[in-house]
Design a protein around this motif. Structure first.
Motif, PDB file in Angstrom:
ATOM      1  N   LEU A 132      13.508  66.447  45.223  1.00 37.57           N
ATOM      2  CA  LEU A 132      13.689  67.405  44.118  1.00 37.57           C
ATOM      3  C   LEU A 132      13.576  66.701  42.761  1.00 37.57           C
ATOM      4  O   LEU A 132      14.311  65.753  42.470  1.00 37.57           O
ATOM      5  CB  LEU A 132      15.070  68.056  44.265  1.00 37.57           C
ATOM      6  N   THR A 133      12.668  67.209  41.963  1.00 37.15           N
ATOM      7  CA  THR A 133      12.450  66.645  40.624  1.00 37.15           C
ATOM      8  C   THR A 133      12.331  67.801  39.643  1.00 37.15           C
ATOM      9  O   THR A 133      11.740  68.830  39.971  1.00 37.15           O
ATOM     10  CB  THR A 133      11.140  65.808  40.608  1.00 37.15           C
ATOM     11  N   HIS A 134      12.951  67.644  38.492  1.00 40.02           N
ATOM     12  CA  HIS A 134      12.764  68.676  37.463  1.00 40.02           C
ATOM     13  C   HIS A 134      12.438  68.010  36.137  1.00 40.02           C
ATOM     14  O   HIS A 134      13.216  67.247  35.593  1.00 40.02           O
ATOM     15  CB  HIS A 134      14.001  69.546  37.312  1.00 40.02           C
ATOM     16  N   THR A 135      11.257  68.353  35.632  1.00 43.58           N
ATOM     17  CA  THR A 135      10.833  67.838  34.332  1.00 43.58           C
ATOM     18  C   THR A 135      10.724  69.023  33.383  1.00 43.58           C
ATOM     19  O   THR A 135      10.054  70.019  33.697  1.00 43.58           O
ATOM     20  CB  THR A 135       9.466  67.124  34.454  1.00 43.58           C
ATOM     21  N   PHE A 136      11.413  68.934  32.259  1.00 43.29           N
ATOM     22  CA  PHE A 136      11.378  70.032  31.282  1.00 43.29           C
ATOM     23  C   PHE A 136      10.049  70.005  30.518  1.00 43.29           C
ATOM     24  O   PHE A 136       9.366  68.978  30.490  1.00 43.29           O
ATOM     25  CB  PHE A 136      12.563  69.908  30.322  1.00 43.29           C
ATOM     26  N   MET A 180      22.750  71.236  39.998  1.00 46.57           N
ATOM     27  CA  MET A 180      23.534  72.381  40.454  1.00 46.57           C
ATOM     28  C   MET A 180      22.746  73.692  40.274  1.00 46.57           C
ATOM     29  O   MET A 180      22.775  74.563  41.132  1.00 46.57           O
ATOM     30  CB  MET A 180      24.825  72.409  39.626  1.00 46.57           C
ATOM     31  N   GLN A 181      22.032  73.782  39.151  1.00 52.10           N
ATOM     32  CA  GLN A 181      21.307  75.031  38.879  1.00 52.10           C
ATOM     33  C   GLN A 181      20.079  75.219  39.768  1.00 52.10           C
ATOM     34  O   GLN A 181      19.495  76.299  39.803  1.00 52.10           O
ATOM     35  CB  GLN A 181      20.921  75.091  37.394  1.00 52.10           C
ATOM     36  N   HIS A 182      19.696  74.160  40.477  1.00 54.27           N
ATOM     37  CA  HIS A 182      18.600  74.301  41.448  1.00 54.27           C
ATOM     38  C   HIS A 182      19.096  74.870  42.779  1.00 54.27           C
ATOM     39  O   HIS A 182      18.305  75.388  43.550  1.00 54.27           O
ATOM     40  CB  HIS A 182      17.929  72.944  41.721  1.00 54.27           C
ATOM     41  N   PHE A 183      20.388  74.722  43.027  1.00 49.75           N
ATOM     42  CA  PHE A 183      20.900  75.101  44.347  1.00 49.75           C
ATOM     43  C   PHE A 183      20.688  76.585  44.650  1.00 49.75           C
ATOM     44  O   PHE A 183      20.517  76.958  45.799  1.00 49.75           O
ATOM     45  CB  PHE A 183      22.390  74.756  44.469  1.00 49.75           C
ATOM     46  N   ASN A 184      20.767  77.443  43.618  1.00 48.16           N
ATOM     47  CA  ASN A 184      20.517  78.867  43.910  1.00 48.16           C
ATOM     48  C   ASN A 184      19.357  79.441  43.099  1.00 48.16           C
ATOM     49  O   ASN A 184      19.269  80.627  42.861  1.00 48.16           O
ATOM     50  CB  ASN A 184      21.787  79.713  43.763  1.00 48.16           C
ATOM     51  N   GLY A 185      18.485  78.551  42.694  1.00 48.18           N
ATOM     52  CA  GLY A 185      17.237  79.002  42.078  1.00 48.18           C
ATOM     53  C   GLY A 185      17.348  79.427  40.626  1.00 48.18           C
ATOM     54  O   GLY A 185      16.453  80.097  40.120  1.00 48.18           O
ATOM     55  N   LEU A 186      18.401  79.042  39.938  1.00 51.72           N
ATOM     56  CA  LEU A 186      18.452  79.353  38.498  1.00 51.72           C
ATOM     57  C   LEU A 186      17.409  78.515  37.786  1.00 51.72           C
ATOM     58  O   LEU A 186      16.818  78.942  36.794  1.00 51.72           O
ATOM     59  CB  LEU A 186      19.844  79.050  37.933  1.00 51.72           C
ATOM     60  N   LEU A 187      17.230  77.312  38.260  1.00 52.52           N
ATOM     61  CA  LEU A 187      16.116  76.478  37.809  1.00 52.52           C
ATOM     62  C   LEU A 187      15.251  76.223  39.038  1.00 52.52           C
ATOM     63  O   LEU A 187      15.777  76.039  40.144  1.00 52.52           O
ATOM     64  CB  LEU A 187      16.621  75.146  37.254  1.00 52.52           C
ATOM     65  N   PRO A 215      12.311  73.852  40.939  1.00 57.01           N
ATOM     66  CA  PRO A 215      11.852  72.462  40.837  1.00 57.01           C
ATOM     67  C   PRO A 215      10.418  72.359  40.321  1.00 57.01           C
ATOM     68  O   PRO A 215       9.601  73.247  40.589  1.00 57.01           O
ATOM     69  CB  PRO A 215      11.941  71.955  42.276  1.00 57.01           C
ATOM     70  N   THR A 216      10.166  71.295  39.592  1.00 62.35           N
ATOM     71  CA  THR A 216       8.768  71.048  39.220  1.00 62.35           C
ATOM     72  C   THR A 216       8.083  70.267  40.347  1.00 62.35           C
ATOM     73  O   THR A 216       6.870  70.287  40.483  1.00 62.35           O
ATOM     74  CB  THR A 216       8.684  70.274  37.888  1.00 62.35           C
ATOM     75  N   GLU A 217       8.898  69.549  41.138  1.00 65.49           N
ATOM     76  CA  GLU A 217       8.387  68.906  42.364  1.00 65.49           C
ATOM     77  C   GLU A 217       9.473  69.004  43.430  1.00 65.49           C
ATOM     78  O   GLU A 217      10.655  69.061  43.097  1.00 65.49           O
ATOM     79  CB  GLU A 217       8.089  67.418  42.124  1.00 65.49           C
ATOM     80  N   GLY A 218       9.064  68.960  44.674  1.00 65.14           N
ATOM     81  CA  GLY A 218      10.040  69.007  45.764  1.00 65.14           C
ATOM     82  C   GLY A 218      10.523  70.423  46.017  1.00 65.14           C
ATOM     83  O   GLY A 218       9.975  71.397  45.469  1.00 65.14           O
ATOM     84  N   ARG A 219      11.559  70.550  46.836  1.00 65.97           N
ATOM     85  CA  ARG A 219      12.059  71.888  47.138  1.00 65.97           C
ATOM     86  C   ARG A 219      13.530  71.889  47.530  1.00 65.97           C
ATOM     87  O   ARG A 219      14.094  70.851  47.885  1.00 65.97           O
ATOM     88  CB  ARG A 219      11.221  72.572  48.202  1.00 65.97           C
ATOM     89  N   VAL A 220      14.097  73.087  47.479  1.00 65.56           N
ATOM     90  CA  VAL A 220      15.495  73.280  47.864  1.00 65.56           C
ATOM     91  C   VAL A 220      15.502  74.268  49.028  1.00 65.56           C
ATOM     92  O   VAL A 220      14.847  75.316  48.949  1.00 65.56           O
ATOM     93  CB  VAL A 220      16.320  73.861  46.691  1.00 65.56           C
ATOM     94  N   LEU A 221      16.214  73.929  50.077  1.00 62.53           N
ATOM     95  CA  LEU A 221      16.279  74.813  51.238  1.00 62.53           C
ATOM     96  C   LEU A 221      17.712  75.279  51.451  1.00 62.53           C
ATOM     97  O   LEU A 221      18.642  74.465  51.428  1.00 62.53           O
ATOM     98  CB  LEU A 221      15.814  74.078  52.503  1.00 62.53           C
ATOM     99  N   VAL A 222      17.878  76.569  51.634  1.00 62.34           N
ATOM    100  CA  VAL A 222      19.193  77.113  51.987  1.00 62.34           C
ATOM    101  C   VAL A 222      19.086  77.630  53.410  1.00 62.34           C
ATOM    102  O   VAL A 222      18.262  78.510  53.680  1.00 62.34           O
ATOM    103  CB  VAL A 222      19.615  78.243  51.017  1.00 62.34           C
ATOM    104  N   GLU A 223      19.861  77.051  54.294  1.00 59.96           N
ATOM    105  CA  GLU A 223      19.779  77.325  55.742  1.00 59.96           C
ATOM    106  C   GLU A 223      18.342  77.228  56.249  1.00 59.96           C
ATOM    107  O   GLU A 223      17.874  78.085  56.991  1.00 59.96           O
ATOM    108  CB  GLU A 223      20.371  78.702  56.060  1.00 59.96           C
ATOM    109  N   GLY A 224      17.635  76.240  55.765  1.00 60.80           N
ATOM    110  CA  GLY A 224      16.282  75.981  56.231  1.00 60.80           C
ATOM    111  C   GLY A 224      15.194  76.781  55.539  1.00 60.80           C
ATOM    112  O   GLY A 224      14.014  76.521  55.718  1.00 60.80           O
ATOM    113  N   GLU A 225      15.592  77.773  54.706  1.00 61.37           N
ATOM    114  CA  GLU A 225      14.592  78.612  54.025  1.00 61.37           C
ATOM    115  C   GLU A 225      14.470  78.152  52.570  1.00 61.37           C
ATOM    116  O   GLU A 225      15.496  77.933  51.909  1.00 61.37           O
ATOM    117  CB  GLU A 225      15.041  80.078  54.023  1.00 61.37           C
ATOM    118  N   PRO A 226      13.240  78.041  52.060  1.00 61.00           N
ATOM    119  CA  PRO A 226      13.100  77.648  50.652  1.00 61.00           C
ATOM    120  C   PRO A 226      13.758  78.690  49.736  1.00 61.00           C
ATOM    121  O   PRO A 226      13.637  79.895  49.970  1.00 61.00           O
ATOM    122  CB  PRO A 226      11.588  77.635  50.427  1.00 61.00           C
TER     123      PRO A 226
END
Lengths: 227, 249
Positions: free
Chosen positions: B9-13, B47-54, B56-67
């Protein structure tokens, strides 16, 4: 309330005003609001009512009350001033009943519900914005007062240019408000904010329908008489 | 299965600043994790990536295996965020209305909304204040209201951003008790803070962030002696046991 306000604004006959006063009194009694306190609040409008009475008395031509060789009030003017004063009292009473018996959230929901069928007007968005305004405004005032105190403690009184003083307050206040609004948007999004929300259920009592029906009848009488 | 996972997970503004860089995390159900780091280390952005408020510019966040990006509403139902400043997340005119905000957004039936509001307010002991305007509450009560607002959405993971900031001693105790109770009831908790002294005893995992990267990830016992090197205050006391690092007696 809108219908009642329009009816009060255009009613000119004493009988119409009496009927409207009766309806407003019934609404007032059924609202169980403290009478004394409400009438005490009306004191603030006393000056306005006296002013209207004086202006009408001296500006409307008619039968003079005295024969003194100075500008004279007229009976027609006094009559018109009293009617206007009466209308002001009724309008204030209507507003008081509305404000004292309706919560902000109910008003907000009613606006959303009322605007919903109007095409091109986003009722849900407008009602949310009204709600957020009511939430944010006290916070902004608190913030402004805190900033003023901080600036006073740093001797802002020494700066004589009022525009400069306003700038020192407004710029950081706006910045802070926008930041706060941004954070609020994030918090709302985090709680799945959308315009299609659980609809509000409005409840009415029999008395509400009785008052509405009587009001409808009185309004019809007023409007037809005007026509 | 991991309840929450981040992969590279990477976030570039847009201004070119990289707030978080190559974060790989796997969080299991029931964990109590503390994420610590200095200001600007990227904790809140993560923290704001955990539920998609932000996103990612690269990588991904999965909740129970789903992006997260697949269904943002579902991700936000499962991962509840509680922000640092409670005033900025209270939107209702009364305590109960504020708690109802989330369930109403989910278009739940009115009876279900009412039942969730009652349950959430009971859970944080605010039922008696249900009809109060939120601005009349104390700092600790406002923080509890924010927790109730998230609880009403029945999340599986609750993320707290600096939950003790600006609270007096009783306020910290109120919120800390609430956090510990939530964990005991089975919620997965992620707590972003640098106040280790108040809460570390209850956590099973400590993650240290620096300059947008995870630099340490392990059991608090193994990391406590190293935290000062990353600008995090180590609670006072020589050879002090982790179990004493709580404000709850």
């Amino acid at each position: 309330m809108i219908l009642l306000s329009i009816a009060v604004s255009i009613a000119s006959r004493i009988s119409d005003l009496l009927s409207l006063t009766f309806i407003i009194l019934v609404a007032l009694i059924s609202s169980k609001l403290p009478f004394k306190k409400l009438f005490a609040e009306l004191n603030y409008f006393l000056f306005l009512i006296i002013l209207v009475l004086v202006v009408h008395s001296f500006s409307i031509p008619g039968t003079p009350i005295t024969n003194w060789p100075v500008p004279n009030p007229t009976w027609e003017g006094v009559n018109s001033g009293l009617v206007f004063g009466w209308r002001i009292i009724l309008l204030v009473a209507i507003s008081m009943i509305l404000i004292a018996t309706t919560t902000l959230s109910t008003l907000q929901n009613v606006i959303g519900w009322g605007l919903h069928p109007v095409p091109l007007i986003p009722g849900a968005k407008i009602s949310t914005m009204i709600g957020l305004t009511f939430t944010l405004v006290p916070l902004i005032f608190d913030q402004a007062s805190e900033m003023l105190d901080a600036q006073k403690s740093r001797c802002i009184a020494g700066r004589k240019n009022p525009i400069e003083r306003i700038f020192f307050l407004v710029f950081p206040l706006l910045l802070q408000t926008f930041r706060r609004a941004d954070e609020m948007i994030l918090a709302m999004e985090s709680r799945c904010y959308c315009e299609q929300r659980t609809p509000e259920i409005f409840k009415t009592k029999t008395l509400d329908w009785v008052i509405l029906l009587s009001l409808g009848l009185v309004c019809c009488a007023i409007f037809f008489q005007l026509g | 299965m991991n309840i929450l996972t981040t992969q590279n997970l990477t976030h570039t503004f847009p201004n070119g600043f990289t707030a978080i860089n190559d974060i790989n995390l796997a969080i299991q159900a029931g964990e109590f994790i503390i994420i610590a780091g200095t200001n600007g280390s990227g904790k809140t952005v993560l923290m704001q990536h955990f539920n998609g408020l932000l996103l990612p510019t690269e990588g991904r966040v999965l909740v129970e295996g789903e992006p997260v990006t697949k269904d943002l509403t579902s991700a936000r139902k499962k991962i509840g965020l509680i922000f640092q400043n409670s005033d900025n997340q209270i939107v209702g005119q009364t305590v109960a209305e504020d708690v109802a905000f989330g369930p109403e957004n989910l278009r739940l039936p009115r009876a279900e909304v009412a039942s969730r509001v009652k349950e959430a307010l009971d859970a944080v002991d605010l039922s008696e204040l249900a009809n109060q305007p939120p601005h009349t509450l104390s700092g600790g009560q406002k923080r509890k209201l924010a927790i109730a607002g998230v609880l009403a959405m029945k999340p599986q993971v609750i993320v707290f951003d600096e939950p003790f900031t600006g609270l007096d001693y009783p306020g910290v105790l109120q919120v800390l008790k609430q956090i510990v109770t939530l964990h005991q009831k089975g919620h997965t908790l992620i707590l972003v803070t640098h106040d280790l002294d108040k809460v570390l005893a209850h956590a099973g995992r400590l993650i240290i962030m620096e300059k947008g990267r995870i630099v340490k990830d392990g059991h608090p016992n193994d990391l406590i002696e190293k935290v000062e090197a990353y600008g995090i205050h180590k609670p006072f006391g020589e050879n002090r046991s982790i179990t004493t690092m709580t404000w709850l007696s």
